[in-house]
Design a protein around this motif. Structure first.
Motif, short mmCIF file in Angstrom:
data_model
loop_
_atom_site.label_atom_id
_atom_site.label_comp_id
_atom_site.label_asym_id
_atom_site.label_seq_id
_atom_site.Cartn_x
_atom_site.Cartn_y
_atom_site.Cartn_z
N PRO A 21 -51.98 -66.51 33.84
CA PRO A 21 -50.79 -66.63 32.99
C PRO A 21 -51.07 -67.17 31.59
O PRO A 21 -50.14 -67.40 30.83
CB PRO A 21 -49.92 -67.62 33.78
CG PRO A 21 -50.90 -68.50 34.47
CD PRO A 21 -52.08 -67.61 34.80
N PHE A 22 -52.34 -67.38 31.24
CA PHE A 22 -52.69 -67.95 29.94
C PHE A 22 -53.60 -67.01 29.17
O PHE A 22 -54.41 -66.29 29.75
CB PHE A 22 -53.44 -69.28 30.11
CG PHE A 22 -52.76 -70.27 31.00
CD1 PHE A 22 -51.61 -70.91 30.58
CD2 PHE A 22 -53.27 -70.58 32.25
CE1 PHE A 22 -50.98 -71.84 31.40
CE2 PHE A 22 -52.65 -71.50 33.07
CZ PHE A 22 -51.50 -72.13 32.65
N SER A 23 -53.47 -67.03 27.83
CA SER A 23 -54.45 -66.36 26.99
C SER A 23 -55.73 -67.17 27.02
O SER A 23 -55.74 -68.33 27.43
CB SER A 23 -53.93 -66.26 25.56
OG SER A 23 -53.71 -67.55 25.02
N ARG A 24 -56.82 -66.56 26.58
CA ARG A 24 -58.10 -67.27 26.62
C ARG A 24 -58.09 -68.45 25.65
O ARG A 24 -57.53 -68.37 24.56
CB ARG A 24 -59.26 -66.33 26.26
CG ARG A 24 -59.58 -65.35 27.37
CD ARG A 24 -60.92 -64.66 27.13
NE ARG A 24 -61.24 -63.81 28.26
CZ ARG A 24 -61.83 -64.23 29.36
NH1 ARG A 24 -62.16 -65.49 29.48
NH2 ARG A 24 -62.10 -63.39 30.33
N PRO A 25 -58.71 -69.57 26.04
CA PRO A 25 -58.78 -70.72 25.13
C PRO A 25 -59.66 -70.41 23.93
O PRO A 25 -60.49 -69.49 23.97
CB PRO A 25 -59.39 -71.81 26.01
CG PRO A 25 -60.13 -71.08 27.08
CD PRO A 25 -59.35 -69.81 27.32
N ALA A 26 -59.47 -71.18 22.87
CA ALA A 26 -60.25 -70.98 21.66
C ALA A 26 -61.72 -71.29 21.91
O ALA A 26 -62.07 -72.08 22.77
CB ALA A 26 -59.71 -71.88 20.55
N THR A 27 -62.59 -70.67 21.15
CA THR A 27 -64.02 -70.96 21.24
C THR A 27 -64.27 -72.39 20.81
O THR A 27 -63.52 -72.94 20.00
CB THR A 27 -64.81 -69.99 20.35
OG1 THR A 27 -64.30 -70.08 19.02
CG2 THR A 27 -64.72 -68.57 20.84
N PRO A 28 -65.30 -73.08 21.29
CA PRO A 28 -66.33 -72.54 22.18
C PRO A 28 -65.89 -72.34 23.62
O PRO A 28 -66.60 -71.77 24.42
CB PRO A 28 -67.44 -73.59 22.11
CG PRO A 28 -66.70 -74.87 21.84
CD PRO A 28 -65.54 -74.48 20.95
N GLY A 29 -64.69 -72.81 23.96
CA GLY A 29 -64.18 -72.53 25.30
C GLY A 29 -64.73 -73.45 26.36
O GLY A 29 -65.61 -74.28 26.12
#
Length: 367
Positions: A21-29
């Motif tokens: 249910p979430f978009s990918r976290p920002a880099t570096p992740g």
């Protein structure tokens, strides 16, 4: 059916039917952080193994997962299985809290969980908050919802740069083994996003997000377990009735497979049918009784009666009492019972042998 390999999973998206249910976290992740794992029981061992294996395969160069277990031999076993490049053994829970960015806990009961978090808080209390990195604590144990608030106050209420995410999981050890667990999350949004991409597909197949109130995920876990446990009670009662009626539980199990082939009904129905009550390979009965007690407390607080769950609780206690008597006589087959053994309660109430269906009258077809 081909065996599932942890990490072999369909692409993730954010749509309504997506497992994430979430978009990918920002880099570096999240893959560049250090992960700690406390609790290597029947579920925790498999989950920790899968996350360490997945990171080693898909993110070469990742720091080893730092593990702690009260019985050190479990940690040593996991390190021997995966190697020192994937598993590092900590001497205390405090060491895990200090060294790691994400600390995941999977323990047997509320008292143990609370004691471990006290050790986390003690270790972090002397931390230099100005230079401290953000730490995310992930509670995957099945706990009573109000305890989540206590844990949150213990950490985030007094220690800067800490967040708590409650993340109980659905699925038996077999699902944990094959990274097919369903993860339920509540808490800080950005922390949930980080944790979600650590756990899926490494240890689970889906995340259910229940918002920012950290008590919601533990509450949902108890509700889900009440559904499963009440279903086991219905299975136990109807299997026993089929035995008494001279039709046989195996015939009824065939109907379950044809009309209601839900994994818990098939899995636990098969255990009941064949008296496979080994709790070391399933969900131990003490855990089932702890969960049913939590569920009954919740239902009482909310004025929501659960008569099937009440019956299941009584039959769990009956099964455990019967097993205790067997142990005292040296007649027990299993050291620990699985919670599917609650059928022993319905069998004994009907005048049948609780744990040995071979002692029941044989079904003779009538022409």
């Amino acid at each position: 059916m081909a065996a599932h390999v942890p990490g072999a999973y369909s692409p993730l998206g954010t749509g309504t039917h997506s497992p994430m249910p979430f978009s990918r976290p920002a880099t570096p992740g999240p893959h560049h952080c250090t992960i700690g794992w406390v609790g290597l029981g029947a579920m925790g061992y498999l989950m920790a193994r899968n996350i360490a294996r997945y990171r080693g395969t898909h993110h070469p160069g990742s720091a080893p997962v730092v593990v702690y277990n009260r019985t050190t031999s479990k940690s040593e076993k996991l390190q021997k299985e995966l190697g020192e490049d994937k598993i590092k053994i900590a001497k205390t829970p405090g060491e895990v809290a200090l060294e790691c960015d994400v600390i995941i806990t999977n323990l047997a009961n509320d008292d143990v969980v609370k004691s471990i978090y006290k050790e986390y808080a003690k270790a972090l209390s002397g931390m230099d908050t100005k230079s401290a990195r953000t730490k995310i604590f992930v509670e995957t144990s099945t706990i009573y919802p109000s305890l989540a608030g206590e844990l949150d106050s213990m950490l985030t209420g007094s220690i800067l740069h800490t967040h708590l995410v409650t993340c109980p999981v659905f699925g038996p050890p077999a699902a944990a083994d094959h990274a097919q667990l369903i993860c339920v999350m509540s808490g800080d949004y950005r922390s949930k996003k980080e944790v979600a991409y650590l756990l899926v597909p490494a240890v689970g197949r889906k995340v259910i997000d229940l918002g920012g109130n950290i008590e919601k995920a533990p509450t949902f876990k108890l509700i889900g377990n009440s559904l499963i446990l009440s279903s086991l009670e219905i299975l136990a009662e109807t299997f026993t009735l089929a035995e008494k009626a001279g039709i046989g539980a195996n015939t009824l199990y065939g109907l379950v497979k044809d009309m209601m082939p839900a994994p818990p009904l098939l899995n636990y129905g098969n255990k009941m049918l064949h008296d496979q009550f080994d709790g070391s390979k399933g969900f131990a009965i003490d855990g089932g009784i702890k969960d049913s007690a939590h569920i009954r407390k919740l239902s009482t607080e909310l004025d929501a009666p659960l008569p099937a769950l009440d019956a299941a609780h009584r039959n769990l206690l009956t099964a455990r009492a019967l097993h205790t008597a067997q142990v005292a006589r040296g007649e027990h087959k299993f050291d620990v019972l699985d919670w599917s053994s609650l059928i022993a309660g319905t069998r004994v109430a009907a005048g049948l042998d609780g744990f040995d269906s071979a002692q029941h009258s044989k079904v003779v077809p009538e022409d």
